[in-house]
Structures are given as structure tokens and as C-alpha cells.
Design a protein around this motif. Structure first.
Motif, PDB file in Angstrom:
ATOM      1  N   PHE A  34       0.806  -1.218   0.000  1.00 14.70           N
ATOM      2  CA  PHE A  34       0.000   0.000   0.000  1.00 14.70           C
ATOM      3  C   PHE A  34       0.842   1.272   0.000  1.00 14.70           C
ATOM      4  N   PHE A  35       1.838   1.370   0.886  1.00 14.19           N
ATOM      5  CA  PHE A  35       2.576   2.615   1.047  1.00 14.19           C
ATOM      6  C   PHE A  35       3.363   3.031  -0.208  1.00 14.19           C
ATOM      7  N   PRO A  36       4.198   2.167  -0.794  1.00 13.98           N
ATOM      8  CA  PRO A  36       4.928   2.603  -1.992  1.00 13.98           C
ATOM      9  C   PRO A  36       4.022   2.930  -3.171  1.00 13.98           C
ATOM     10  N   LEU A  37       2.973   2.135  -3.357  1.00 16.78           N
ATOM     11  CA  LEU A  37       2.042   2.413  -4.453  1.00 16.78           C
ATOM     12  C   LEU A  37       1.286   3.709  -4.212  1.00 16.78           C
ATOM     13  N   SER A  38       0.960   3.995  -2.959  1.00 16.88           N
ATOM     14  CA  SER A  38       0.260   5.230  -2.617  1.00 16.88           C
ATOM     15  C   SER A  38       1.120   6.452  -2.901  1.00 16.88           C
ATOM     16  N   MET A  39       2.399   6.394  -2.565  1.00 13.82           N
ATOM     17  CA  MET A  39       3.316   7.504  -2.839  1.00 13.82           C
ATOM     18  C   MET A  39       3.493   7.719  -4.334  1.00 13.82           C
ATOM     19  N   LEU A  40       3.600   6.633  -5.088  1.00 17.85           N
ATOM     20  CA  LEU A  40       3.727   6.736  -6.541  1.00 17.85           C
ATOM     21  C   LEU A  40       2.484   7.369  -7.147  1.00 17.85           C
ATOM     22  N   SER A  41       1.321   6.958  -6.686  1.00 16.16           N
ATOM     23  CA  SER A  41       0.070   7.516  -7.180  1.00 16.16           C
ATOM     24  C   SER A  41      -0.037   9.001  -6.865  1.00 16.16           C
ATOM     25  N   SER A  42       0.325   9.388  -5.637  1.00 12.77           N
ATOM     26  CA  SER A  42       0.256  10.786  -5.221  1.00 12.77           C
ATOM     27  C   SER A  42       1.181  11.656  -6.061  1.00 12.77           C
ATOM     28  N   PHE A  43       2.394  11.171  -6.324  1.00 11.72           N
ATOM     29  CA  PHE A  43       3.345  11.939  -7.139  1.00 11.72           C
ATOM     30  C   PHE A  43       2.829  12.110  -8.559  1.00 11.72           C
ATOM     31  N   THR A  44       2.259  11.066  -9.131  1.00 12.62           N
ATOM     32  CA  THR A  44       1.745  11.124 -10.501  1.00 12.62           C
ATOM     33  C   THR A  44       0.617  12.129 -10.627  1.00 12.62           C
ATOM     34  N   VAL A  45      -0.319  12.088  -9.676  1.00 10.66           N
ATOM     35  CA  VAL A  45      -1.449  13.029  -9.695  1.00 10.66           C
ATOM     36  C   VAL A  45      -0.947  14.459  -9.530  1.00 10.66           C
ATOM     37  N   ARG A  46      -0.041  14.679  -8.590  1.00 11.43           N
ATOM     38  CA  ARG A  46       0.502  16.023  -8.359  1.00 11.43           C
ATOM     39  C   ARG A  46       1.219  16.540  -9.598  1.00 11.43           C
ATOM     40  N   CYS A  47       1.970  15.679 -10.269  1.00 12.49           N
ATOM     41  CA  CYS A  47       2.696  16.067 -11.481  1.00 12.49           C
ATOM     42  C   CYS A  47       1.737  16.506 -12.580  1.00 12.49           C
TER      43      CYS A  47
END
Length: 334
Positions: A34-47
Motif C-alpha cells: 500500500f505505502f509505496p504504491l500510494s506515494m507513486l500515485s500521489s506523485f503522478t497526480v501532483r505532477c
């Protein structure tokens, strides 16, 4: 425990399990996924959505319509005058905030889990969890938010864009050479903030941020669960549950944005224009804009909120489904 007891326990677990799990709880997930995938998702959306944040901030800090007439006009002018880089000013500083996202979601899910054990209503759990998560998140985010907002409005003055092509206007009144690297400009701004206000300068607008984002986060999660429940009630059973959640998140984003827009403008003015208090910021804003404080920058904020809410829920709920433990997978609807 013998084999018979194990089988009986497994059977009892399955009988207690609902046919469909509408909300994947914290204890149902594998956190290592959950944690690594969540961080990746958050970065992608922010970008993807960061340009909308830049546009929203510039619309909020301008007086009347001195530079931009609206969201589309701001996008066109920033792109034509500053290129793609203008739409991503302060992005790398802002992207550090994805770390705070881990603390945010951990707090949210943790509070919901604790209240769930006490038998609280799902909407109350969401409201309390969202508020607590925002309190933790804002404490981490605000210094980066202050710095990134100063970077967003570089070149932006009371009369519009700076006429001197070699220098960059900024709210601190310090000349910054446009030929310097982004890192050098960022360090100059950090140094200027510290010289002017000390460490507290990085927490300018902290109370306003809490007043804006704590109720915003609390209401967003509460409305998200409310809209989700209503949509589940009126839509057919074979309708995509993930799509229902995305729609509920978007509606929740619209609702909270409409309710909190004036507070967000006050927060932006406090952090960028170095005003002393929320009361003074509100008085100046009211004197300049009157009833337009309810609509100033609202179009950009609504678009940003809709896109952000839809994308965040799409990523968040997808990752929860991917991370859910094996015994729950067959009970989770897509």
C-alpha cells in the motif's frame, strides 16, 4: 489447534464475512504494497495537476483582474510568457509533500480504525479521520507550501509581470536574477524568508491553513462517504463500485471547495503577501473584492478539485484493492 478446529474457524470467518465489502478497512491491507504504491500515485497526480495549482494561486493573489481574466486566460498568458516552466514553478519543492501524504493517510485510516472499534457511524469516522489527518499533514506541509507559493508567483507584481527582463519580481521585494539556477533562486528565497521572519516565516499562514484545510479535509471525507452511500443506494448492483467512489469523491470535492473558497484565498494572501493576521487579510480582501471573494479563483479551484478528487480516489481505491489481503479479495467489488 488441530485441523478440525482450523476448518471450523475458517468456516466461521467466512460466514461472518459480508458478501460485498464496500469499504476496505486498514486491517484488511498489506501495508508493504500500500505505502509505496500510494506515494507513486500521489506523485503522478501532483505532477499532472500542478499547473492548475499555479494558476489558482496566481488568480487568488492578484488584485481584481489586473493580470488574468480567468483560468483560461491565465493558462494562455503563463504559457506564452514563461513557457511550460512557468506552469511548474515550485514543483519540486511542492512534490516533497508526497512524504506528508504517508502521514496523512496513516492518520486518517488509523483514526477511522480506532473509532470503528468503538462502533462510531462511518460518516463520523470519516469526518474525524479527515480532520486529524489534515492537522498532521499541514504541520508537515506548510513550510514547503510557503516556499512553493513564493516560487509560483515569481515575476508577478502589483502591476503585473516585471518589466525588467533580467530580474524577477517577488513578494519579498528582493531582486532575483532570472539567469540563476532554480536551486539558487529557491535558496535565495529561503534565505530571505528566514532573514525577514526567522523560522516562523516558514509557518506563515499556518493557522489559516488549519482553518482552511482541517474542515476541508474533514468535510471532504464525510461527503465522500455520504455521496458513496447514496449512489450505492440508487444505482444498480452491477454498476462499477470503483466508478461510484470516483464520482462520490468528485462531488465531495465540489461541495467542500464551494464552502471553503474564501478561507483558501485568505490563506494564500497571508503566505505570499506577508500580512499580519487572518482578520487583516480578510478586511483587505473584502475591501478589494467585496462579494467576489466567494468566486475569486473559484473556477480554477473547482477544476483542480474535481480533477484531484477523481484522480486521488481512483488511485487510492485501486491501490487498496491491489493491497487487500487474499481472504478479502473475492468480497471486493470493482
Amino acid at each position: 489447534m488441530n485441523i478440525v478446529e482450523l476448518k471450523e474457524e475458517s468456516l466461521a470467518f467466512k460466514m461472518a464475512m459480508p458478501d460485498t465489502i464496500n469499504t476496505i478497512e486498514w486491517n484488511m491491507m498489506d501495508k508493504s504494497k500500500f505505502f509505496p504504491l500510494s506515494m507513486l500515485s500521489s506523485f503522478t497526480v501532483r505532477c499532472c495537476l500542478y499547473p492548475l495549482t499555479v494558476i489558482k494561486t496566481r488568480l487568488q493573489v492578484q488584485r481584481h483582474d489586473q493580470m488574468y481574466k480567468g483560468m483560461a486566460d491565465a493558462w494562455r498568458k503563463i504559457y506564452s510568457l514563461e513557457g511550460v516552466g512557468g506552469l511548474y514553478r515550485g514543483f519540486w519543492i511542492s512534490s516533497i509533500q508526497i512524504v506528508s501524504g504517508v502521514f496523512y493517510i496513516t492518520t486518517y485510516e488509523g483514526v477511522r480504525h480506532l473509532l470503528g472499534q468503538s462502533g462510531f457511524n462511518p460518516r463520523i469516522k470519516a469526518l474525524a479521520g479527515g480532520g486529524a489527518a489534515s492537522l498532521v499533514g499541514q504541520t508537515i506541509i506548510v513550510p514547503f507550501d510557503v516556499l512553493s507559493q513564493h516560487l509560483m508567483v515569481l515575476g508577478f507584481s502589483k502591476r503585473g509581470m516585471n518589466a525588467n527582463p533580467e530580474m524577477i519580481m517577488n513578494p519579498l521585494g528582493i531582486p532575483l536574477n532570472k539567469n540563476h539556477s532554480h536551486f539558487r533562486v529557491t535558496m535565495d528565497i529561503m534565505s530571505a524568508i528566514y532573514r525577514r521572519d526567522g523560522f516562523t516565516g516558514f509557518y506563515r499562514g499556518y493557522v489559516a491553513s488549519l482553518c482552511t484545510y482541517v474542515p476541508n479535509s474533514a468535510m471532504w471525507w464525510a461527503f465522500y462517504h455520504l455521496y458513496q452511500e447514496e449512489l450505492l443506494r440508487i444505482l444498480p448492483d452491477d454498476f462499477s463500485h470503483l466508478l461510484i467512489q470516483c464520482i462520490a469523491g468528485t462531488l465531495g470535492g465540489f461541495t467542500t471547495t464551494l464552502l471553503t473558497n474564501p478561507l483558501d484565498i485568505v490563506r494564500a494572501r497571508l503566505q505570499v503577501q506577508r500580512l499580519e493576521s487572518m482578520q487583516k487579510a480578510f478586511r483587505i480582501l473584502w475591501k478589494e473584492e467585496q462579494m467576489r471573494i466567494f468566486t475569486k479563483g473559484l473556477s480554477a479551484r473547482l477544476v483542480q478539485s474535481a480533477c484531484f478528487s477523481f484522480s486521488i480516489i481512483l488511485g487510492y481505491e485501486t491501490i487498496k484493492r491491489i493491497s487487500v489481503n487474499e481472504e478479502y479479495k473475492e468480497h471486493v467489488r470493482w
